[in-house]
Design an enzyme around this catalytic site. Sequence first.
Site, PDB file in Angstrom:
ATOM      1  N   TYR A 318     -14.611  -2.916 -12.739  1.00  0.00           N
ATOM      2  CA  TYR A 318     -14.403  -3.295 -11.342  1.00  0.00           C
ATOM      3  C   TYR A 318     -13.957  -4.758 -11.346  1.00  0.00           C
ATOM      4  O   TYR A 318     -14.543  -5.611 -10.682  1.00  0.00           O
ATOM      5  CB  TYR A 318     -15.683  -3.089 -10.514  1.00  0.00           C
ATOM      6  CG  TYR A 318     -16.220  -1.684 -10.564  1.00  0.00           C
ATOM      7  CD1 TYR A 318     -15.803  -0.733  -9.631  1.00  0.00           C
ATOM      8  CD2 TYR A 318     -17.112  -1.294 -11.554  1.00  0.00           C
ATOM      9  CE1 TYR A 318     -16.290   0.567  -9.679  1.00  0.00           C
ATOM     10  CE2 TYR A 318     -17.597   0.003 -11.616  1.00  0.00           C
ATOM     11  CZ  TYR A 318     -17.186   0.927 -10.672  1.00  0.00           C
ATOM     12  OH  TYR A 318     -17.672   2.207 -10.732  1.00  0.00           O
ATOM     13  N   GLU A 339      -9.854  -1.796 -13.437  1.00  0.00           N
ATOM     14  CA  GLU A 339      -9.840  -2.017 -11.986  1.00  0.00           C
ATOM     15  C   GLU A 339      -8.869  -1.005 -11.382  1.00  0.00           C
ATOM     16  O   GLU A 339      -7.814  -0.728 -11.949  1.00  0.00           O
ATOM     17  CB  GLU A 339      -9.369  -3.461 -11.723  1.00  0.00           C
ATOM     18  CG  GLU A 339      -8.769  -3.747 -10.361  1.00  0.00           C
ATOM     19  CD  GLU A 339      -9.767  -3.588  -9.209  1.00  0.00           C
ATOM     20  OE1 GLU A 339     -10.900  -4.082  -9.319  1.00  0.00           O
ATOM     21  OE2 GLU A 339      -9.389  -2.948  -8.208  1.00  0.00           O
ATOM     22  N   ASP A 387     -19.112  -5.004 -11.601  1.00  0.00           N
ATOM     23  CA  ASP A 387     -19.156  -5.717 -10.309  1.00  0.00           C
ATOM     24  C   ASP A 387     -18.577  -4.774  -9.256  1.00  0.00           C
ATOM     25  O   ASP A 387     -17.522  -5.026  -8.694  1.00  0.00           O
ATOM     26  CB  ASP A 387     -18.323  -7.004 -10.438  1.00  0.00           C
ATOM     27  CG  ASP A 387     -18.425  -7.906  -9.210  1.00  0.00           C
ATOM     28  OD1 ASP A 387     -19.236  -7.620  -8.312  1.00  0.00           O
ATOM     29  OD2 ASP A 387     -17.683  -8.905  -9.157  1.00  0.00           O
ATOM     30  N   CYS A 414     -23.208  -6.298  -4.925  1.00  0.00           N
ATOM     31  CA  CYS A 414     -23.147  -6.853  -3.561  1.00  0.00           C
ATOM     32  C   CYS A 414     -23.979  -6.011  -2.601  1.00  0.00           C
ATOM     33  O   CYS A 414     -23.932  -6.223  -1.391  1.00  0.00           O
ATOM     34  CB  CYS A 414     -21.697  -6.953  -3.091  1.00  0.00           C
ATOM     35  SG  CYS A 414     -20.816  -5.384  -3.143  1.00  0.00           S
TER      36      CYS A 414
HETATM   37  N1  SAH Z   1     -15.107  -9.356 -10.028  1.00  0.00           N
HETATM   38  C1  SAH Z   1     -13.960  -9.105  -9.208  1.00  0.00           C
HETATM   39  C2  SAH Z   1     -14.272  -8.505  -7.854  1.00  0.00           C
HETATM   40  C3  SAH Z   1     -14.986  -7.256  -7.820  1.00  0.00           C
HETATM   41  S1  SAH Z   1     -15.051  -6.544  -6.213  1.00  0.00           S
HETATM   42  C4  SAH Z   1     -13.235 -10.392  -8.916  1.00  0.00           C
HETATM   43  O1  SAH Z   1     -13.874 -11.435  -8.855  1.00  0.00           O
HETATM   44  O2  SAH Z   1     -12.043 -10.341  -8.710  1.00  0.00           O
HETATM   45  C5  SAH Z   1     -15.059  -4.823  -6.630  1.00  0.00           C
HETATM   46  C6  SAH Z   1     -13.764  -4.325  -7.211  1.00  0.00           C
HETATM   47  O3  SAH Z   1     -13.917  -2.954  -7.554  1.00  0.00           O
HETATM   48  C7  SAH Z   1     -12.591  -4.399  -6.262  1.00  0.00           C
HETATM   49  O4  SAH Z   1     -11.576  -5.156  -6.867  1.00  0.00           O
HETATM   50  C8  SAH Z   1     -12.176  -2.918  -6.089  1.00  0.00           C
HETATM   51  O5  SAH Z   1     -10.779  -2.754  -5.973  1.00  0.00           O
HETATM   52  C9  SAH Z   1     -12.670  -2.301  -7.376  1.00  0.00           C
HETATM   53  N2  SAH Z   1     -12.902  -0.846  -7.374  1.00  0.00           N
HETATM   54  C10 SAH Z   1     -13.358  -0.081  -6.360  1.00  0.00           C
HETATM   55  N3  SAH Z   1     -13.485   1.198  -6.747  1.00  0.00           N
HETATM   56  C11 SAH Z   1     -13.110   1.261  -8.053  1.00  0.00           C
HETATM   57  C12 SAH Z   1     -13.041   2.308  -9.017  1.00  0.00           C
HETATM   58  N4  SAH Z   1     -13.384   3.555  -8.701  1.00  0.00           N
HETATM   59  N5  SAH Z   1     -12.629   2.002 -10.247  1.00  0.00           N
HETATM   60  C13 SAH Z   1     -12.288   0.729 -10.582  1.00  0.00           C
HETATM   61  N6  SAH Z   1     -12.333  -0.301  -9.714  1.00  0.00           N
HETATM   62  C14 SAH Z   1     -12.740  -0.047  -8.457  1.00  0.00           C
END
Ligand code: SAH
Length: 460
Positions: A318, A339, A387, A414
């Site tokens: 993520y 991601e 995350d 979060c």
């Molecule tokens: N650490 C990252 C932010 C994480 S926020 C930073 O600082 O940039 C959570 C992230 O999870 C988001 O970017 C969202 O697009 C991603 N996300 C949501 N569902 C997902 C999935 N099924 N697989 C991979 N990523 C995902």
Amino acid sequence: MSQLKNQVFKKNQEFIGQVIDLSYQGLGVIKIDGFPVFVSDALPGEKIKFALTRVLNSYAFGRMVKRIQESPARVDRRHPEMIQSGIAPLVNLSYFSQLDFKRRQIVELFHKAGIDDIEVNKTIGMKKPDHYRNKTVVPIKFQDGHLTTGFYRRGSHKLVAIDDYFLNDPRIDQAVAIVRDVLDRYKVPAYDEISRQGIVRYLMVRRGYYTGQLMVGIISAKRKLPMQAEVIAEIVKKMPDLTSLILNYNPKQTNVQLGLENHVLYGQPVIHDLLLGLDFEIGLNSFYQVNPQTTAVLYQKAADMAQLNGNELAIDAYSGIGTIGLFIADKVKKVIGVEVVKPAVEDAKKNMAANHITNAEYKAADAPAQFIKWAEQGIRPDVVFVDPPRKGLTPELIDSLGVMQPKKFVYVSCNPATLARDAVLIKKQGYFVDQPLQPVDQFPQTMHVESILVFERQQF
Ligand code: SAH
């Protein structure tokens, strides 16, 4: 049952009750014979007289009639509009109590999930818990003879004008007012959602916390503004720190604020900011953490708690624009990231190159599916960082830990409710918690709280 409730509880009916909790939106929760009522600007511990405003099947909303007993934690910051708008629902709760409330909420959620043996540290807060946001998007409307910016009162189409958004970097609020007034002087019409006439829909402003670079986006239903050259010249003249002025074209009938087509009206297509010593390039549509000060604290803390030794294969899942992975790249042997949003992965790759990082790899994919694939391919990470968004992890992703068996699993969350739920499953995969959970207040004055929890693999 609901029929009965509707008969018992009627609009405008008055009650006296004790506020027992805060809802996810920051509303005070009161129970009348077990039936929850949500009241704005009511703090836990307060005794209030309230009147019902909307009665639904399993809960109701109420409005304050009289505060009979005030919470000692109440501070009157005289920002009623911050509560009405939902921008800063906790503004009247002392900051110390906000931090304590967030910590206790985590303890309670873990208790409900059946986990009582995890210690929860005090919430790390901000020294100055206001005007911290590096980004804003505000609606703009033609009202009372002028272009107005502010917020929509709940359930209304009338904008309440405000100039100080309380949470935004003050320069961002100034930029909103400057651009709005220039557009007003040149009679650029605001877009009207109902008649679908007009041009300007929202103003968006971002500002680099360390660089001070300023980006203004005018979200517009037309590709060009009337008197465009004059408008640009005047905005540029009024803001010497303007790095990027962009017209974002969004002609669609939608709640999505930004379109995908950008026209650079002045300066650069992107701004830069520094986070954790790394340089990040930020476009109008890019994801970028909105509280740069606490984001640095959060990810630094996550890296510290992981106690890295320099030899690890690390997963950053993520990963967004790669913030965590790129920060730990010089503390491990290799990072692989996943991601789901493609442009974010492209940003992560760009950020990697800009910071001369060569030991990271980012994939655009669904994290749970990618974990299963990695497990099958024989990838055996030493440490995994996740995350995820508010809904948390999936059981499939957690199951793959049984195969990959990382020594450490660092969960940045979060949403403490899904963290507690997932912690139960992670423990079942043979993990235990040794270090206390660390809450970090990424969004002061709101109900949000971030947590870091490190799981370690049991040695059999
Ligand atoms: N650490 C990252 C932010 C994480 S926020 C930073 O600082 O940039 C959570 C992230 O999870 C988001 O970017 C969202 O697009 C991603 N996300 C949501 N569902 C997902 C999935 N099924 N697989 C991979 N990523 C995902």
